[in-house]
Design a protein around this motif. Structure first.
Motif, PDB file in Angstrom:
ATOM      1  N   ALA A  39       2.413   5.739  -3.382  1.00  0.00           N
ATOM      2  CA  ALA A  39       3.417   6.742  -3.704  1.00  0.00           C
ATOM      3  C   ALA A  39       3.723   6.797  -5.199  1.00  0.00           C
ATOM      4  CB  ALA A  39       4.699   6.461  -2.921  1.00  0.00           C
ATOM      5  N   LEU A  88       0.830  -1.202   0.000  1.00  0.00           N
ATOM      6  CA  LEU A  88       0.000   0.000   0.000  1.00  0.00           C
ATOM      7  C   LEU A  88       0.863   1.250   0.000  1.00  0.00           C
ATOM      8  CD1 LEU A  88      -2.944   0.899   0.184  1.00  0.00           C
ATOM      9  CD2 LEU A  88      -2.780   0.749   2.663  1.00  0.00           C
ATOM     10  N   SER A  89       1.882   1.279   0.865  1.00  0.00           N
ATOM     11  CA  SER A  89       2.715   2.473   0.953  1.00  0.00           C
ATOM     12  C   SER A  89       3.470   2.680  -0.353  1.00  0.00           C
ATOM     13  CB  SER A  89       3.681   2.373   2.131  1.00  0.00           C
ATOM     14  OG  SER A  89       4.660   1.386   1.914  1.00  0.00           O
ATOM     15  N   ARG A  90       3.893   1.596  -0.982  1.00  0.00           N
ATOM     16  CA  ARG A  90       4.641   1.693  -2.237  1.00  0.00           C
ATOM     17  C   ARG A  90       3.744   2.166  -3.374  1.00  0.00           C
ATOM     18  NH1 ARG A  90       9.272   2.762  -3.374  1.00  0.00           N
ATOM     19  NH2 ARG A  90      10.360   2.504  -1.405  1.00  0.00           N
TER      20      ARG A  90
END
Lengths: 267, 385
Positions: free
Chosen positions: A49, A44-46
């Motif tokens: 972004a 999700l964080s990747r």
């Protein structure tokens, strides 16, 4: 850009032509790990972004729809796992891994004169291509919308009265759960061939379904990702049929033999 | 400075500078809730070793919030993430324990297939430690008793892990080396690694502190070979001095075999521990040098469906035997068996039920042995978000 694909040996960075230090980054996942909050959180964080995410296949599409609110996403296949309303609300586009005429070629080969097309909101943009493909093959199509699950019985019954096959062109309301169960029951009880977007439907009892070649879909998705640079080159937020097939039509041979052997055939 | 070091420094600097313009922190998490309908444990030990715990039969029934964890992840470079886990345990009016299970930078290195983790890292020792510790990572309700209760899972410490992954067709080769502060002595003694008191003295988990208690850096690593998500086998090693002078050694070796044919799963882990100069265990083993060997095996497979949801059955057994190196003293013995069912209601909710039998004994010379024998029936609810 991020290319979000299942971690299979044939879908490596080298196989997809996505170098590790290129503008397109390959993000691979194991389907059974998507429910793991540690793995899911890092993905999700990747992906949030990234400037854009091209998600390949059903598992990637379903996860992206559930988690990537606010990101720019294009779905390469797997559209039947994502509600059309979600696609519309987020402005996501996607491609079905088969040409508009794939099921209509089957109709012509089987001698069906009229094919009912049941679709859900968000799929209206595909209808001109369906009509054109039908006209080119001399097959008539009858189009009916099911705005929600509650509309499926009436729409399906109406199509069943006048058509010789039923093509499901839509989202999980048609292809999963109670909606699909109803349509399958209708198909088997009336010997109305059911044409579904996912190969698993054939195992469940549908007459035919598209079995995508995930590598071919991923290769095309990689080209889409490479062609997108920021806003320029990003595919439009609508649904399209793939120009060339990435996979094959899978026919339920057991059902075909059984219905062919019955006087009157499938109808 | 050598050329490779200059290259590494340049790449790390550029990678750090190329952080995403709008790096976001993603939060996910889990909760593990337990209901114990019945627990029946008999505890026997010399009074001096009980440290206030009651002797005799202990019956228990009740609810507990075993743990709630929050995972945070954020990209901090082109191929670098910072990840951490905040874990709350023993939730009542207050939180009994707040742990940072791990908090580290995970970054790719210039050489293909290599990565570095730096911070408080989970040691690549065994299979269970890094991939089955959390209740949502495993089918079973409880973790193997010796590894979780005495060795202490997860084994996480401040330091770094360097890893390499190579793939050839369906085969994957993983090699990892680590350097961390390492285990120290028990908090109450600089000459004891463990001591046979109940509760707490037998567990090694309390020996991992926030700093290094000696000038020795514990090192080790793991090599593993796996094929197509169907099987994996590996060997792990740990070596570090545990006492302040850096002369008394702890060594651990482990071997794991994991098979996942279809919907079945089999995991077997062997463990060897060797400790030198441990005054605390002289009372139990008659020897300051001792070793332990043991293994656990856990198997799970489909057990039907409940309202269309998959039900999985599982079983686990473990056996550990420790004794002094001279062989003259008694044995530390742990035997346990567990069986249960796990029902996945959906991608985020899993219900579990388990029956566990445990028999643990450790001798205390000049006095009777410490024994913990009994069974625990438990129901669990694991929620991920």
């Amino acid at each position: 850009m991020a290319l979000f694909v299942e971690a299979r040996p044939e879908l490596s960075a080298a196989a997809l032509g996505v170098p590790e230090d290129g503008a397109v980054r390959l993000r691979r996942f194991e389907p059974r790990e998507l429910a793991d909050p540690i793995v899911s959180g890092r993905l999700l964080s990747r992906l949030q972004a990234a400037d854009g995410v091209v998600a390949v296949g059903g598992d990637a599409a379903a996860w992206a729809a559930r988690e990537l609110d606010g990101a720019r996403v294009h779905l390469a296949g797997g559209l039947s796992r994502v509600p059309g309303a979600t696609l519309k609300a987020r402005g996501w586009g996607g491609s079905l891994p088969f040409p508009a005429g794939a099921f209509l070629d089957l109709a012509r080969a089987e001698g069906w004169k009229r094919v009912g097309v049941l679709y859900t909101p968000g799929y209206e943009g595909l209808l001109p291509a369906v009509r054109a493909a039908a006209a080119a093959r001399g097959v008539a199509v009858v189009l009916r919308a099911a705005a929600g699950r509650q509309d499926i019985p009436a729409a399906a019954q109406a199509l069943a009265k006048e058509c010789e096959a039923l093509w499901l062109l839509g989202d999980p309301a048609l292809t999963a759960g109670a909606g699909f169960d109803y349509l399958l029951e209708l198909s088997l009880s009336r010997r109305l061939p059911l044409l579904a977007p996912d190969a698993e439907a054939v195992t469940a009892g549908a007459y035919a379904a598209w079995e995508p070649d995930l590598k071919a879909v991923a290769l095309r998705a990689a080209e889409v990702a490479k062609a997108a640079h920021g806003d320029a080159g990003w595919p439009p937020g609508r649904l399209v049929f793939d120009g060339a097939p990435a996979g094959r039509l899978r026919v339920n041979e057991v059902l075909k033999r059984r219905w062919s052997a019955t006087p009157g055939g499938s109808r | 400075m050598s050329s490779w070091a200059r290259r590494l420094g340049l790449v790390l600097a550029v990678g750090a500078a190329a952080a995403p313009a709008a790096a976001k922190v993603s939060f996910t998490g889990y909760g593990n809730f337990l209901f114990t309908p019945d627990a029946n444990l008999r505890i026997y030990a010399p009074t001096a070793l009980l440290a206030g715990a009651p002797e005799g039969t202990l019956r228990a029934r009740g609810f507990s919030v075993d743990s709630v964890g929050l995972f945070a992840a954020t990209p901090v470079g082109e191929d670098a993430d910072f990840v951490m886990d905040l874990n709350y345990r023993g939730l009542g009016a207050t939180v009994r324990e707040l742990r940072v299970q791990y908090a580290y930078l995970d970054t790719a290195l210039p050489w293909a297939g290599t990565r570095l983790q730096a911070g408080k890292v989970t040691l690549p020792f065994g299979y269970y430690n890094s991939r089955r510790f959390y209740p949502f990572q495993r089918v079973e309700l409880s973790a193997p008793i010796y590894q979780s209760g005495i060795l202490g899972l997860p084994i996480a410490d401040a330091g770094g892990v360097l890893s390499y992954r190579g793939e050839a067709g369906t085969l994957t080769f993983d090699a990892r080396v680590f350097g961390v502060n390492g285990y120290g002595s028990v908090p109450t003694s600089t000459a004891s690694f463990r001591n046979a008191s109940v509760p707490g003295g037998l567990a090694m988990s309390n020996n991992l502190g926030s700093g290094n208690n000696n000038k020795d850096v514990a090192v080790g690593g793991q090599v593993a070979l796996s094929g197509d998500a169907l099987w994996e086998t590996g060997v792990s090693y740990y070596r570090g001095a545990w006492d302040r002078s850096g002369e008394r050694l702890l060594q651990m070796t482990g071997t794991h075999v994991h098979l996942a044919p279809g919907k079945c799963d089999l995991l077997v882990e062997f463990l060897h521990i060797g400790v030198s100069g441990d005054d605390g265990m002289r009372a139990a083993f008659g020897d300051r040098n001792w070793s332990l060997d043991g293994a656990f095996a856990t198997f799970s497979g489909p057990a039907g469906t409940v309202y269309g949801r998959p039900l999985t059955g599982y079983g686990r057994g473990e056996l550990y035997d420790g004794s002094g190196s001279a062989g003259s003293g008694g044995h530390e013995l742990l035997r346990s068996a567990a069986a249960g069912l796990s029902l996945k209601a959906n991608d985020w909710i899993t219900w579990k039920g388990e029956y566990l039998w445990l028999d643990y004994r450790i001798p205390a010379t000049n006095a009777k042995a410490v024994q913990l024998i009994g069974y625990i029936g438990q129901l669990g609810l694991v929620v991920t978000f």
